[in-house]
Design a protein around this motif. Sequence first.
Motif, mmCIF file in Angstrom:
data_model
loop_
_atom_site.group_PDB
_atom_site.id
_atom_site.type_symbol
_atom_site.label_atom_id
_atom_site.label_comp_id
_atom_site.label_asym_id
_atom_site.label_seq_id
_atom_site.Cartn_x
_atom_site.Cartn_y
_atom_site.Cartn_z
ATOM 1 N N GLU A 1 57.015 11.219 61.337
ATOM 2 C CA GLU A 1 56.874 10.068 60.442
ATOM 3 C C GLU A 1 55.774 9.106 60.945
ATOM 4 N N ASP A 2 54.956 8.628 60.014
ATOM 5 C CA ASP A 2 53.998 7.568 60.351
ATOM 6 C C ASP A 2 54.760 6.285 60.636
ATOM 7 N N THR A 3 54.205 5.435 61.507
ATOM 8 C CA THR A 3 54.901 4.197 61.887
ATOM 9 C C THR A 3 54.129 2.948 61.463
ATOM 10 N N SER A 4 53.121 3.090 60.639
ATOM 11 C CA SER A 4 52.409 1.908 60.136
ATOM 12 C C SER A 4 51.778 2.239 58.788
ATOM 13 N N LEU A 5 51.594 1.178 57.994
ATOM 14 C CA LEU A 5 50.995 1.350 56.673
ATOM 15 C C LEU A 5 50.357 0.034 56.251
ATOM 16 N N THR A 6 49.068 0.086 55.884
ATOM 17 C CA THR A 6 48.405 -1.101 55.340
ATOM 18 C C THR A 6 48.823 -1.236 53.878
ATOM 19 N N VAL A 7 49.618 -2.252 53.599
ATOM 20 C CA VAL A 7 50.225 -2.420 52.272
ATOM 21 C C VAL A 7 49.336 -3.260 51.360
ATOM 22 N N PHE A 8 48.747 -4.324 51.913
ATOM 23 C CA PHE A 8 47.859 -5.190 51.135
ATOM 24 C C PHE A 8 46.473 -5.167 51.777
ATOM 25 N N ASN A 9 45.533 -4.566 51.087
ATOM 26 C CA ASN A 9 44.166 -4.492 51.603
ATOM 27 C C ASN A 9 43.390 -5.753 51.256
ATOM 28 N N LYS A 10 42.332 -5.999 52.001
ATOM 29 C CA LYS A 10 41.466 -7.133 51.682
ATOM 30 C C LYS A 10 40.854 -6.914 50.300
ATOM 31 N N GLY A 11 40.940 -7.947 49.474
ATOM 32 C CA GLY A 11 40.416 -7.844 48.120
ATOM 33 C C GLY A 11 41.460 -7.503 47.083
ATOM 34 N N ASN A 12 42.710 -7.153 47.528
ATOM 35 C CA ASN A 12 43.792 -6.905 46.560
ATOM 36 C C ASN A 12 44.111 -8.179 45.790
ATOM 37 N N VAL A 13 44.538 -7.996 44.540
ATOM 38 C CA VAL A 13 44.891 -9.148 43.711
ATOM 39 C C VAL A 13 46.145 -9.822 44.263
ATOM 40 N N MET A 14 46.167 -11.139 44.175
ATOM 41 C CA MET A 14 47.301 -11.930 44.647
ATOM 42 C C MET A 14 47.681 -12.919 43.544
ATOM 43 N N PRO A 15 48.978 -13.108 43.227
ATOM 44 C CA PRO A 15 50.164 -12.523 43.864
ATOM 45 C C PRO A 15 50.332 -11.040 43.543
ATOM 46 N N SER A 16 51.087 -10.370 44.401
ATOM 47 C CA SER A 16 51.232 -8.924 44.258
ATOM 48 C C SER A 16 52.553 -8.482 44.877
#
Length: 741
Positions: A413-428
């Motif tokens: 199993e992976d132990t990390s995940l980038t959920v919100f990248n730079k430039g993603n719309v906010m709120p999200s």
Amino acid sequence: MSVVGIDFGAQSTKIGVARNKGIDIITNEVSNRSTPSLVAFGPKSRYIGEAAKTQEVSNLKNTVGSLKRLIGRSFTDPDVQIEQEYNTATLCEVNGQVGAEVSYLGKKEKFTATQLVSAYLSKIKDTASKELRLPVSDVVLSCPPWFTDAQRRAMVDAAEIAGLKLLRLMNDTTATALGYGITKLDLPSAEEKPRRVVFVDIGHSNYTASVVEFRKGELNVKSTAYDRHFGGRNFDKALVDHFADEFKEKYKVDIRTNTKAWARTLAAAEKLKKVLSANASAPISIESLTEDIDVRAMVKREELEEMVRPLLERITVPLEQALAEAKLKVEDIDYVEMVGGCTRVPIIKETISKFFGKTLSFTLNQDEAIARGCAFSCAILSPVFRVRDFSVHDIVNYPIEFTWEQSPDIPDEDTSLTVFNKGNVMPSTKILTFYRKQPFDLEARYAKPELLPGKMNPWIGRFSVKGVKADANDDFMICKLKARLNLHGILNVESGYYVEDVEVEEPIPEEGEKKEGDVSAHCRECEIPCSNPEQAMETDAPADGKKTRKVKKQVRKGDLPISTGTSSIDQQTKEAWTERENAMAMEDKLVADTDEKKNELEAFIYELRDKVDTTYSEFASDEEKEKIKTKLSESEDWLYEEGEDTTKAVYVAKMDEIRFLAGPVIQRYLDKIEAERQAILKAQEEEAAKRRAEEEAKRKAEEEAKKAAEPKPEAADAEMKDAPSGETAAPAENAEGEEKQ
């Protein structure tokens, strides 16, 4: 209910209010449209805003500025050490946060930056309430786009302590863009090419550039870049450093070792900078800078530009970065809107105009654009006002990742995940899925700590998921966590629940219809794609004749409790700070009321002394005059000696003593004034009655004259009326003729 937008600036704050005719910027107690962002402490009370600015030079060690740039930081942050250069109060560490050590009520105390900001926001709230004559609760507050989760949480905490309901913590340039877009009626439609505008905001200490796309009814922030240490105060400091060398050489005065002299030179340099924005050269003159020494100097605009040459070389960096992140070229930009006080500097305007190759736009108020945008946002979010629909899509400025411990049952199993990248719309909102047999923890942190301001801790929060266990077949529980980056730009894992694969029957669609077993189909309850749509199998047709099939779908079965640990202050501390803030505010009010009563007593003594021999002279005997004058002299002596510093109740008692003695004389005067007023009113009533009687008589005479002027009926008509029924009366002359015959 009020609708208020607050532009919380590093140097000053503006308050925008939504009214029926639009947005107004309200004034403070001295009729200024901006309030200094300062909090000071004294032996009897605090001084906030204008009051803090008035006593700043005489109380430098206890006056704290740079509030916005301190909140949410640790004392060891390099940026905090930079702020110490611009702060005369001593910064220190308070429970892991940066704060200030000051002398308050005669003893040394430490206050965190969050407490200082909450005190300042309480003052802003009071200013708005007095102007609107309404309680202020709902607000939208501005902050720099580079604020991290910790800084944003600290702002929310400060607003709550101040008794404000924060509807949105809005990025400065996004607020400016909203103020620009909502008032434009010529924006392109959804099918047309969007209008692209770069907003350049250079204020007291911060430089931000944002690329924003506009369509009718919406704005999309495409990119934001910034230089956190570029602003008007850097120009001021360059001038002060220049004058420090010149004064030392010319007048033998070292302002670097004299805090008050440095502060006075800084204030003069700020005024000089503003004059140089409109003039080629300007003088500076400070009387009695130190030891009765007057200083004078002359500075040319070219000299100032040379002093800040290293600073000017950084002007285009945020512009290039903003365009690159938006994947646009200079030719793609339609307008460049300039806001912020420092954008008035000619060399800055010239450099930016040359970079874009077009004329700059100044259609917005450079000082008040952010406050107006915040007020618009508050009006949109508040049910009080009906505002034209306008969608705001901001972006994430730092990538956020989640990390967790590897499950012993899932070795790969992976132990990390980038959920919100730079430039993603906010709120999200994002749904995270975990397969677990026991409770587990996950942490949120910034994926690229090098992008953060100063040396901020990349850690955002820790979230513990409870109630997780294996099912009856010792199989995994499918856990769903809802991670949300809200309107404030703050991250939370808002809720958790678990789902199960359930076999349900559904009708088979006719040919041409969309098959509900497609991968894109979603469970109506969970809004989650079917786990195994291909496992659907046909069954016998029911009584209605339609064929059905069995399909496995994920169905929500229950909630999972989540305990959260973030940088927000705990509820107990928040309540304690709120109670302390309210107590200090009451103390401030008591001191202000006491000073008001003291001034009222002093003014009454002087006024009464003058009137005893003039206005009240004929209403008082010589003995009464003598007693009143003696009492006034005693009260004046007391006021400037032992009564210099006493309580509000004592001042009120002294006032009552004087009024008791002078009351009969004053009452006689007032009785005479009232009698004269009544006589005047009676005379006016009599005059009015006389006028009414004359008008009535005139009206009756006109009616009688009108009746007399009406024509009388002829004799012939009268004779015809007297003739018997069935006979016709002959004219009189004909009758005479018959008799003659």
